[in-house]
Design an enzyme around this catalytic site. Structure first.
Site, PDB file in Angstrom:
ATOM      1  N   SER A   1       0.124   0.715   0.311  1.00  0.00           N
ATOM      2  CA  SER A   1      -0.908   0.185   1.202  1.00  0.00           C
ATOM      3  C   SER A   1      -1.330  -1.248   0.881  1.00  0.00           C
ATOM      4  O   SER A   1      -1.604  -2.015   1.820  1.00  0.00           O
ATOM      5  CB  SER A   1      -2.121   1.113   1.203  1.00  0.00           C
TER       6      SER A   1
ATOM      7  N   ASP B   1     -12.346   2.264 -11.673  1.00  0.00           N
ATOM      8  CA  ASP B   1     -12.381   3.519 -10.933  1.00  0.00           C
ATOM      9  C   ASP B   1     -12.823   3.204  -9.505  1.00  0.00           C
ATOM     10  O   ASP B   1     -13.939   2.732  -9.283  1.00  0.00           O
ATOM     11  CB  ASP B   1     -13.366   4.480 -11.602  1.00  0.00           C
ATOM     12  N   GLY B   2     -11.960   3.442  -8.549  1.00  0.00           N
ATOM     13  CA  GLY B   2     -12.258   3.096  -7.171  1.00  0.00           C
ATOM     14  C   GLY B   2     -13.509   3.761  -6.635  1.00  0.00           C
ATOM     15  O   GLY B   2     -14.238   3.173  -5.831  1.00  0.00           O
TER      16      GLY B   2
ATOM     17  N   ASP C   1      -7.400   6.557  -0.839  1.00  0.00           N
ATOM     18  CA  ASP C   1      -6.155   7.321  -0.928  1.00  0.00           C
ATOM     19  C   ASP C   1      -5.991   7.832  -2.357  1.00  0.00           C
ATOM     20  O   ASP C   1      -5.148   7.355  -3.107  1.00  0.00           O
ATOM     21  CB  ASP C   1      -4.988   6.408  -0.523  1.00  0.00           C
TER      22      ASP C   1
ATOM     23  N   HIS D   1      -7.671   3.094  -4.303  1.00  0.00           N
ATOM     24  CA  HIS D   1      -6.662   3.706  -5.190  1.00  0.00           C
ATOM     25  C   HIS D   1      -5.317   3.067  -4.850  1.00  0.00           C
ATOM     26  O   HIS D   1      -4.452   3.686  -4.230  1.00  0.00           O
ATOM     27  CB  HIS D   1      -6.617   5.217  -5.004  1.00  0.00           C
TER      28      HIS D   1
ATOM     29  N   GLU E   1      -7.501  -0.240  -8.943  1.00  0.00           N
ATOM     30  CA  GLU E   1      -6.622   0.773  -9.537  1.00  0.00           C
ATOM     31  C   GLU E   1      -7.102   1.093 -10.949  1.00  0.00           C
ATOM     32  O   GLU E   1      -7.390   0.180 -11.732  1.00  0.00           O
ATOM     33  CB  GLU E   1      -5.177   0.292  -9.560  1.00  0.00           C
TER      34      GLU E   1
ATOM     35  N   HIS F   1       0.148   5.141   6.658  1.00  0.00           N
ATOM     36  CA  HIS F   1       0.338   3.698   6.787  1.00  0.00           C
ATOM     37  C   HIS F   1       0.449   3.254   8.238  1.00  0.00           C
ATOM     38  O   HIS F   1       0.117   2.116   8.571  1.00  0.00           O
ATOM     39  CB  HIS F   1       1.547   3.265   5.969  1.00  0.00           C
TER      40      HIS F   1
END
Length: 282
Positions: free
Chosen positions: A102, A145-146, A166, A41, A120, A18
């Site tokens: 994030s 689905d990212g 991530d 994500h 997400e 971060h």
């Protein structure tokens, strides 16, 4: 390996990840032109450090818990300010109880013209994420689905911004999948800025991942890494790294200031080690 955000919120890896995120955003804000952040994500966005999941591991104590009230010297103090300000914004009474993921860290820095896409896949987490951003017109939360979304959301209409990746590392082949999807995404948007987090547990897995990126021909790949202890047997998480493609020209210099400070704050009994290298140059 399972690094679903809720169990590891605020740990040493989050602090490094971060911090890098906020330095990239600070760079993007140097120009008035709008930018978009795509968080592939995103998790739930906000984590209760006194909740059952975080209490189960307690990893935040040796992460953000060590840094939040640390006496920092310049220039590290100013460089860390956007990150620590985002954490403090979720704890206005001064008691460290909540840790922003994030999406909320990003949102804390967005200007009026900027946008966030928070993706997400987990069905429970995405509902919590929606609640955390209810009514916020600058943030779009999508249940998807990212990895698959990268094929449809790149390039963003703003033509500038960041793709933050991530993943939770729930699949055994996650490193290979990361490399393959990152290569595909870069082909769709070669001028985009990408930041991809990975855990350091099995060094051989990391080496294979980096070799795939080197073989891809993607230029301009910066890699900061931090380890807080020596590798162990059986393997346990002992380090964290980021792959940054098309990094801001100031990022390497800023991280050379910050990494020694983070290594000193987060490592076990002074055992922290850090490196910054170029996986691929121009």
């Amino acid at each position: 390996m399972n690094y679903r955000h809720v169990f590891h919120a605020g740990n040493f890896a989050d602090v490094v990840k971060h911090t890098i995120l906020t330095r990239i955003l600070a760079y993007l804000m140097r120009k008035d032109a709008p930018f978009r952040v795509i968080d592939t994500h995103a998790g739930v966005g906000l984590y209760d450090l006194k909740g059952a999941a975080a209490e189960k591991t307690g990893e935040w104590v040796d992460g953000i818990g060590r840094l939040i009230d640390r006496d920092l010297a310049e220039p590290a103090k100013s460089l860390l300010a956007p990150y620590l300000d985002a954490v403090r914004a979720q704890n206005p009474d001064g008691d460290l109880r909540f840790y922003p993921g994030s999406p909320l860290i990003t949102r804390n820095m967005l200007r009026q013209q900027d946008r966030l896409m928070a993706l997400e896949l987990h069905p429970v987490d995405v509902e919590a994420l929606r609640e955390n951003f209810a009514g916020d017109f600058q943030v779009r939360v999508t249940h998807v689905d990212g990895w698959q979304a990268l094929g449809t959301h790149l390039p963003p209409k703003e033509k500038r911004g960041l793709v933050l990746i991530d993943p939770p590392f729930e699949e055994r082949n996650e490193f290979e999948r990361m490399a393959q999807n990152l290569i595909k995404a870069h082909k769709r948007w070669p001028t985009g800025l990408y930041a991809l987090w990975y855990p350091i547990k099995d060094v051989a897995d990391v080496d294979k991942f980096v070799a795939m990126l080197q073989a891809s021909g993607i230029p301009k790949i910066l890699r900061p890494e931090l380890t807080i202890r020596q590798p162990s047997e059986p393997p346990r998480l002992h380090g964290t790294g980021m792959i940054v493609i098309n990094p801001p020209f100031v990022l390497e210099e800023e991280m050379r200031v910050l990494m020694p400070v983070l290594a000193d704050a987060l490592s076990d009994e002074g055992r922290g080690r850090w490196t910054i290298d170029w996986v691929a140059g121009e």
